[in-house]
Design an enzyme around this catalytic site. Structure first.
Site: not given
Ligand code: 59J
Length: 590
Positions: A293
């Site tokens: 992200s």
């Molecule tokens: C995630 C991913 C992996 C790759 C998901 C992290 C995807 C995806 C395929 C589940 C932990 C989890 C290409 S979450 O970074 O969405 O930083 O405070 O690793 O989604 O499609 O158990 N971050 N993270 N996703 N993958 N593929 C959020 C988010 C992010 C946070 C929190 C909660 C993911 C707000 C991550 C943070 O923004």
């Protein structure tokens, strides 16, 4: 008959003997005069030639310092003990004493000398103290001698280990800055002719053939105080979360100078017994990762640039997931429904980022990522630097367009990511990250993004650090901060892992007129908290807070300190010149 008459008198024989003795004496005297007077120079030369040696005079290696001249690597003179194995073989009775004083194993010494018996030179022990060297020489063992050398010492130890690197025992750079700038630091050894005595000791310096030319000092851009602070906070966080590793980089966004660059695990460069590749790597440049992200601000910048989106353009994130095709469904951890572009960043919506990216041309996304240096080698030239990867947009299908928008399918180094955030912070001006001080020769930097767009994205990143954002724990009292969290599942053999994450935070401060950008990477936090917002953001907050104060950067958010602007009394300085009386002219005052 008298006695005299009985003994035959050989007068001729006596004269003969006396004559021979006299002649012999004369010859000897002549020889003495000949050798001492007539052949003196020739013989002196022949004698010297047998005891004269040309020896190398090591050059002093330049010092490495931080930007304020604080020493990070210094060379101190030491002695090394060497031997001529042939000569030493003749003094076997002294070997035991020699081994004892040098703290060597006698058997090891015997083997070493046996192996090198045909040689004329072998080091017995290098880099010892002058005191120990004196003790060795006091043994007066034939064939044992000293050689002056320099030993490298790293006063900042593990804190700067990955940046500074180290030299080998022969003073040649092996890693980091020591390797990268070896030619500058090392100098040129000199040589001199010396006379050695029977024991191989230098008894007289005859002449210098060439003076050693000392290496030059090298000042780095890094600030020792910020480096210590970043190291301390990173180490504490990696240890508290039983993480596998961690990295952090702090950049001056106005120059591209690296002010801090730290990693865990580390090693002690002064005692490298426990060195392995895990500890050795400067991960901020050698290791690549999917930025997750933390890439979203650049997706949004590309969207704003396309003209199709504005900060308040609504995006439907539906019920928290977006089915792109049979292989990919993008998911959010919460369902945000209908939100605008700003909230996509504030809440870190994957669905929002993917929706935006699918609405613009692939080339627009690629162009922006490419302009801010993602997936391109930086110009730091650091040994072992990784390139990262950003594939060409002509090969992207829908899946790539969607996943790239929230940071998967490309890989970057922490330094690249910090450099990209620095460009965002500097109103779109990109300064190449550099480990050397800019010293006023700051390049203008290429404009990689329109300033208004950089400012709009920064405002969104301020929301992300606000109380309703994912990065609220990155806040710094007294300063407005912008930044982005990221929690990225790591790729393992069976695809994306369910238990191994990278916790990330990237941001800048003060948000108003940014001076610093920083990236924090925590690799595989093991605790119950593992989100970037929980694990990486606090490191950013603490380091940024200290760094802003150390650099005397004025707070831009006094209200957060509980100070109302009305309370602030500005002391009125006493006038330097007498106040003018009414009617007086200004002449003479100015
Ligand atoms: C995630 C991913 C992996 C790759 C998901 C992290 C995807 C995806 C395929 C589940 C932990 C989890 C290409 S979450 O970074 O969405 O930083 O405070 O690793 O989604 O499609 O158990 N971050 N993270 N996703 N993958 N593929 C959020 C988010 C992010 C946070 C929190 C909660 C993911 C707000 C991550 C943070 O923004």
């Amino acid at each position: 008959m008298s006695e005299r008459e009985k003994i035959p008198h050989y007068a001729g024989r006596l004269r003969f003997v006396l004559g021979v003795l006299g002649l012999a004496t004369a010859l000897l005297l002549w020889r003495v005069v000949d050798l001492h007077v007539f052949n003196r120079d020739f013989l002196q030369h022949q004698g010297d030639a047998r005891a004269l040696r040309v020896v190398e005079v090591p050059a002093h290696r330049g010092m490495i310092t931080d930007r304020h001249g604080e020493p990070l690597a210094i060379s101190t003179p030491v002695e090394s003990v060497w031997a001529n194995p042939r000569e030493l073989a003749a003094a076997r009775d002294k070997w035991k004493a020699l081994a004892r004083v040098l703290e060597l194993d006698l058997r090891g010494l015997e083997q070493l000398l046996a192996k090198r018996q045909e040689r004329e030179f072998v080091y017995l022990r290098r880099h010892i103290t002058p005191e120990l060297a004196q003790k060795v020489m006091a043994l007066e063992i034939p064939g044992v001698a000293l050689q002056r050398e320099y030993r490298r010492y790293y006063p900042a130890g593990e804190v700067f280990a990955h940046v500074v690197g180290f030299t080998n025992i022969d003073d040649a750079g092996q890693e980091g800055i020591e390797l990268l700038h070896n030619a500058w630091l090392k100098g040129t050894p000199g040589s001199k002719r010396v006379i050695k005595d029977r024991l191989g000791r230098i008894v007289e310096n005859v002449e210098s053939i060439s003076e050693p030319r000392p290496g030059q000092d090298l000042r780095l851009a890094l600030d020792r105080r910020i480096q210590y602070l970043a190291y301390r906070e990173l180490k504490a966080t990696v240890s508290r979360n039983q993480a596998r590793a961690g990295s952090a980089v702090v950049l001056d966004v106005t120059t591209g100078e690296v002010l801090a660059m730290v990693n865990q695990p580390a090693y002690n460069p002064n005692n490298r017994g426990d060195l392995n590749s895990e500890r050795l790597r400067n991960r901020t440049v050698t290791d690549v990762f999917e930025p997750g992200s933390t890439i979203k601000p650049f997706t949004v910048a590309a969207a704003l640039e396309s003209g199709k989106f504005r900060p308040d353009t609504p995006i439907d994130t539906g019920s928290g997931f977006l089915r792109v095709n049979s292989r990919l469904t993008v998911r959010d951890v919460h369902n945000y429904g209908r939100i605008d572009v700003r909230r996509v960043i504030q809440k870190s919506s994957n669905v929002g980022a993917a929706t935006i990216a699918l609405a613009i041309k692939p080339q627009q996304l690629w162009d922006l990522f490419n302009r801010v240096g993602l997936g391109t080698m930086t110009s730091s030239a650091f040994p072992g630097e990784a390139t990262g990867l950003l594939t060409d947009f002509t090969r992207w299908r829908e899946t790539e367009r969607a996943t790239l928008s929230y940071g998967y399918g490309l890989s970057v180094t922490a330094l690249q990511l910090a450099q990209a955030y620095a460009a965002l912070a500097a109103d779109g001006r990109m300064h190449a990250a550099t480990l050397l001080p800019a010293d006023g020769h700051v390049q203008d930097g290429s404009q990689v993004m329109r300033p208004e767009i950089a400012q709009q994205v920064r405002a969104m990143l301020e929301l992300a650090v606000g109380k309703d954002g994912t990065g609220s724990r990155a806040a710094v009292p007294g300063y407005r901060v912008g930044g982005k969290t990221g929690t990225a599942r790591k790729v393992t053999a069976g695809g994306y892992s369910d238990s191994r994450y990278l916790a990330l935070f990237a941001g800048f401060a003060p948000a108003d007129a940014p001076r610093l950008a920083m990236v924090v990477v925590i690799d595989e936090p093991q605790g119950t908290e593992y989100y970037g917002g929980q694990v990486a953001a606090p490191v950013f907050g603490r380091v940024m807070s200290g760094a802003l104060r150390l650099l005397d950067i004025a707070p831009d958010d006094l209200e957060s300190l509980g100070v109302k602007l009305a309370d602030v009394t500005v002391p009125v300085p006493a006038p330097a010149v007498p106040l003018m009386r009414t009617g007086a002219t200004t002449r003479g005052v100015l």
